[in-house]
Enzyme design. Structure first.
Site, PDB file in Angstrom:
ATOM      1  N   CYS A 119      28.872  90.828  93.463  1.00 40.12           N
ATOM      2  CA  CYS A 119      30.137  91.001  93.442  1.00 40.12           C
ATOM      3  C   CYS A 119      30.711  91.452  94.832  1.00 40.12           C
ATOM      4  CB  CYS A 119      30.573  92.307  92.479  1.00 40.12           C
ATOM      5  SG  CYS A 119      32.289  92.281  92.067  1.00 40.12           S
ATOM      6  N   CYS A 177      33.571  93.346  95.666  1.00 40.52           N
ATOM      7  CA  CYS A 177      34.296  94.524  95.854  1.00 40.52           C
ATOM      8  C   CYS A 177      33.804  95.585  96.753  1.00 40.52           C
ATOM      9  CB  CYS A 177      34.770  95.190  94.509  1.00 40.52           C
ATOM     10  SG  CYS A 177      33.422  95.750  93.575  1.00 40.52           S
ATOM     11  N   LYS A 198      33.050  92.255  80.340  1.00 42.78           N
ATOM     12  CA  LYS A 198      33.165  93.285  81.232  1.00 42.78           C
ATOM     13  C   LYS A 198      34.646  93.613  81.045  1.00 42.78           C
ATOM     14  CE  LYS A 198      33.010  95.086  85.932  1.00 42.78           C
ATOM     15  NZ  LYS A 198      32.673  95.062  87.300  1.00 42.78           N
ATOM     16  N   ARG A 234      33.256 103.965  91.540  1.00 39.44           N
ATOM     17  CA  ARG A 234      34.112 103.531  92.596  1.00 39.44           C
ATOM     18  C   ARG A 234      34.091 104.418  93.775  1.00 39.44           C
ATOM     19  NH1 ARG A 234      38.754 100.766  89.038  1.00 39.44           N
ATOM     20  NH2 ARG A 234      37.387  99.285  87.927  1.00 39.44           N
ATOM     21  N   ARG A 259      42.192  95.932  88.100  1.00 40.92           N
ATOM     22  CA  ARG A 259      41.437  94.875  87.999  1.00 40.92           C
ATOM     23  C   ARG A 259      41.592  94.278  86.717  1.00 40.92           C
ATOM     24  NH1 ARG A 259      38.302  96.013  91.979  1.00 40.92           N
ATOM     25  NH2 ARG A 259      36.699  97.669  92.198  1.00 40.92           N
ATOM     26  N   GLU A 301      34.137  84.652  75.863  1.00 39.36           N
ATOM     27  CA  GLU A 301      33.619  84.985  77.382  1.00 39.36           C
ATOM     28  C   GLU A 301      31.950  84.707  77.284  1.00 39.36           C
ATOM     29  OE1 GLU A 301      34.446  85.515  80.163  1.00 39.36           O
ATOM     30  OE2 GLU A 301      36.390  86.306  80.238  1.00 39.36           O
ATOM     31  N   LYS A 340      29.955  95.620  78.923  1.00 38.02           N
ATOM     32  CA  LYS A 340      30.067  96.811  79.800  1.00 38.02           C
ATOM     33  C   LYS A 340      31.722  97.199  79.604  1.00 38.02           C
ATOM     34  CE  LYS A 340      30.383  97.776  84.462  1.00 38.02           C
ATOM     35  NZ  LYS A 340      30.522  97.336  85.803  1.00 38.02           N
TER      36      LYS A 340
HETATM   37  C1  PBG Z   1      31.458  95.843  90.636  1.00 39.58           C
HETATM   38  C2  PBG Z   1      31.066  96.671  89.543  1.00 39.58           C
HETATM   39  C3  PBG Z   1      31.882  97.874  88.908  1.00 39.58           C
HETATM   40  C4  PBG Z   1      30.938  98.396  88.088  1.00 39.58           C
HETATM   41  C5  PBG Z   1      29.781  97.893  88.192  1.00 39.58           C
HETATM   42  N1  PBG Z   1      29.768  96.671  89.358  1.00 39.58           N
HETATM   43  C6  PBG Z   1      33.141  98.345  89.183  1.00 39.58           C
HETATM   44  C7  PBG Z   1      34.377  97.810  88.744  1.00 39.58           C
HETATM   45  O1  PBG Z   1      34.126  96.798  88.218  1.00 39.58           O
HETATM   46  O2  PBG Z   1      35.316  98.355  89.379  1.00 39.58           O
HETATM   47  C8  PBG Z   1      31.089  99.695  87.288  1.00 39.58           C
HETATM   48  C9  PBG Z   1      29.810 100.371  86.969  1.00 39.58           C
HETATM   49  C10 PBG Z   1      30.009 101.846  86.534  1.00 39.58           C
HETATM   50  O3  PBG Z   1      30.917 102.354  86.371  1.00 39.58           O
HETATM   51  O4  PBG Z   1      29.103 102.533  86.564  1.00 39.58           O
HETATM   52  N2  PBG Z   1      32.680  94.967  90.063  1.00 39.58           N
END
Ligand code: PBG
Length: 326
Positions: free
Chosen positions: A121, A123, A196, A206, A218, A234, A249
């Site tokens: 990812c 981010c 997700k 975060r 998001r 999905e 998730k």
């Molecule tokens: C990256 C990502 C996130 C999480 C896992 N990979 C954060 C998000 O999508 O904001 C969250 C994992 C967690 O809260 O334990 N995109």
């Protein structure tokens, strides 16, 4: 037939009988431990919103991996906190990126004793904290796919065993699959974060990954928590695109989604018990309101009972220890 012939309590009479009648069993082999690698820190620094969780230097992480293996936890999910962030997520796909270096170090030391899953990812590496390229306040889909795929290939090059895209861009699984194959990594599986949700339960993460979006949220790419049928679509799309394993998730507020996907999919199904789920239990336990060990084990068991094969959890090491003493 009914009472008094039927007595459901007969099989609850002793621990041994309850064990015999148990439908679900949680073991250390079911667990995946997420780790935050930050090579700018000395040893490790605590993540304040997640008691017991740390950002770790690569050297320190190697020690953590060793203790995880000793507890029977062999599956790790790696996140990186880079030295620098920019608008192209350059450090996400750099050969000298923090996750790439961590993967190399871990695989050098532990080889096939450990399964390293790379979270793919952008981010954490973007200066605006979104999971894709941003233009005029919009997160763009198609231009993001290239960088994601480049990131995936660099993680495979570093030695990652599994690539796990978590950004929720459309078409990323096919794009990553093609790029991995073109680069000679046709044997590297993809674990897709297929369903997700745009969840408030990610807040502590975060903090841990330093990846909060600088503006907006998001919701234009992650799923709406009101939808379950959409999760099936999905997931199906990701399978068509070549995902080897799928994921739901968060976990605890989405047990119905886990159950439904389990009915529809025969490939391995992962559930991610996210940071907010972890921190809520920690906070209540620290206040003395619940028994952490009992609640964690009950929670993880419920996620398996709903249909998940494997659970990604920040409690993996504690749970493995408790299961061993059990
Ligand atoms: C990256 C990502 C996130 C999480 C896992 N990979 C954060 C998000 O999508 O904001 C969250 C994992 C967690 O809260 O334990 N995109």
């Amino acid at each position: 037939m009914s009472f008094p012939l039927i007595r459901m309590r007969r099989l609850r009479k002793s621990a041994a009988l309850r064990e015999l009648a148990a439908e679900t069993r949680l073991t250390a082999a079911d667990l995946v431990y997420p780790m935050f690698i930050n090579d700018q820190v000395h040893d490790r620094v605590a993540v304040s919103s997640m008691p017991g969780i740390y950002q770790e230097s690569i050297d320190y992480a190697l020690r953590t991996v060793e203790s995880a293996l000793n507890l029977g936890v062999k599956q790790l999910l790696l996140f990186g906190i880079p030295d620098e962030k920019d608008a192209e997520a350059t450090s996400a796909w750099s050969e000298a990126g923090v996750v790439q270096k961590a993967i190399q170090a871990i695989k050098n030391q532990f080889a096939s004793d450990v399964v390293v899953i790379a979270d793919t990812c952008l981010c954490e590496y973007m200066n605006h904290g979104h999971c894709g390229i941003v233009m005029d306040g919009k997160v763009l889909n198609d231009p993001t796919l290239d960088i994601l795929a480049r990131t995936a290939v660099s993680q495979a090059e570093a030695g990652a065993d599994i690539i796990a895209p978590s950004d929720m861009m459309d078409g990323r699984v096919a794009w990553i699959r093609q790029s991995l194959d073109d680069a000679g990594y046709d044997d590297i599986p993809i674990l897709s974060y297929s369903a997700k949700y745009a969840s408030a339960f990610y807040a502590p993460f975060r903090d841990a990954a330093d990846s909060a979006p600088a503006f907006g949220d998001r919701k234009t790419y992650q799923m709406d928590p009101r939808n379950a049928r959409e999760a099936l679509i999905e997931t199906e799309l990701d399978l068509i695109e070549g995902a080897d394993m799928v994921m739901v998730k968060p976990a605890l507020s989405y047990l119905d989604v886990i159950y439904r996907i389990r009915q529809a999919v025969n490939l391995p199904l992962f559930a991610y018990s996210v940071s907010g789920e972890y921190s809520m239990i920690k906070a209540a336990a620290e206040a003395g309101w619940i028994d952490e060990q009992a609640v964690v084990l009950e929670t993880l068991t419920s996620i398996k009972r709903a249909g998940a094969d494997r659970v990604i959890t920040y409690s993996a090491l504690d749970a493995a220890e408790w299961l061993r003493l059990d």
